[in-house]
Write an enzyme that holds these catalytic residues in place. Structure first.
Site, PDB file in Angstrom:
ATOM      1  N   SER A 170      21.987  19.609  18.934  1.00 45.01           N
ATOM      2  CA  SER A 170      20.634  19.662  19.483  1.00 45.01           C
ATOM      3  C   SER A 170      19.592  20.186  18.506  1.00 45.01           C
ATOM      4  CB  SER A 170      20.615  20.525  20.751  1.00 45.01           C
ATOM      5  OG  SER A 170      20.840  21.882  20.447  1.00 45.01           O
ATOM      6  N   LYS A 203      17.520  27.345  20.249  1.00 47.53           N
ATOM      7  CA  LYS A 203      16.470  26.325  20.175  1.00 47.53           C
ATOM      8  C   LYS A 203      15.286  26.890  19.394  1.00 47.53           C
ATOM      9  CE  LYS A 203      18.751  23.769  23.245  1.00 47.53           C
ATOM     10  NZ  LYS A 203      19.403  22.476  22.905  1.00 47.53           N
TER      11      LYS A 203
END
Length: 251
Positions: A46, A108
């Site tokens: 990701s 993230k």
């Protein structure tokens, strides 16, 4: 009395000294892991191309202060809020506890601060109604299945505070390229993965992340091995180590 018998007390003392040193080392390692630096490994794509599957990195747990989520064993009753808290900066790569399941760590990039309006329009990130500059920066091909062996377009984004980083565009027609406008609540943050079309983040089920869920800022990569090679397969290291990523800072 024999020579061997004379040495027994010294051998016993040396044994206990070794035990004491080992205990002290474990305690010190525990303190460092709890208060200062914690190792993490990257299991998914990701955050490609910034972080690759098989990267091992250190996270600075002092960067934003401490919360109940900073401790190794999460207990909701310990305390609330943050101690010695400081504000993260837009663009930081951060480890946080997943709001729907605090036992899970996510990593993230911080995109939205409290009060910000965030939206994706035709693959372009918009913050508070302004498009974030996005420049073509070549292509990227992964050594695992993340890009399926093809060269994927890379775009370099530059935020209003000068932070620049690369993002992937796996699919120019992805549903993730156009979203609703998100308004970040007070004391919450909005996160996105750099692999924009293959990231479960605040645009989807992650949602807004409370400030107390922040664990720390990713600082640098200490070890990296490609082709999804397990760490214990030492015999496969020579062919798969990514030496250029060792001790690489994370931006």
């Amino acid at each position: 009395m024999s020579v061997a018998e004379n040495n027994k007390p010294e051998e016993k003392n040396a044994f206990w000294e070794t035990i004491v040193v080992l205990v002290q080392a474990f305690i010190l390692a525990g303190i460092i892991r709890t208060v200062l630096l914690q190792p993490f490994t990257i299991p998914s794509g990701s955050m490609v191309p910034t972080l690759l599957v098989g990267d091992y990195l250190l996270v600075n747990k002092f960067a934003y202060g401490y919360s109940r989520y900073s401790l190794p064993l999460y207990n909701p009753e310990w305390f609330k809020g943050r101690l010695f808290g400081s504000e993260p900066a837009r663009g930081d790569v951060i480890v946080f506890r997943l709001p729907p399941d605090p036992s899970v760590d996510y990593i993230k990039r911080l995109i939205g601060l409290p009060g910000d309006k965030i939206q994706m329009i035709d693959g372009v990130l918009h913050i508070n109604g302004k498009a974030v500059p996005r420049d073509a920066a070549g292509t990227f091909k992964s050594d695992d299945s993340e890009t399926n062996g093809r060269a994927v377009p890379v775009y370099r984004e530059t935020l209003d505070n000068g932070v620049s980083y690369d993002t992937l565009d796996l699919d120019p027609l992805s549903g993730a390229d156009n979203t609703q406008e998100f308004v970040v609540p007070a004391k919450h943050y909005f996160f996105m993965g750099d692999n924009r079309d293959n990231s479960t983040d605040s645009r989807f089920t992650v949602g807004y992340v409370p400030e107390e869920n922040l664990v720390g800022r990713a600082t640098f990569i200490i070890f990296s091995i490609g082709n999804k090679t397990p760490f214990y397969e030492v015999w496969n290291w020579p062919a798969n180590l990514r030496l250029s990523r060792f001790f690489k800072g994370i931006q």
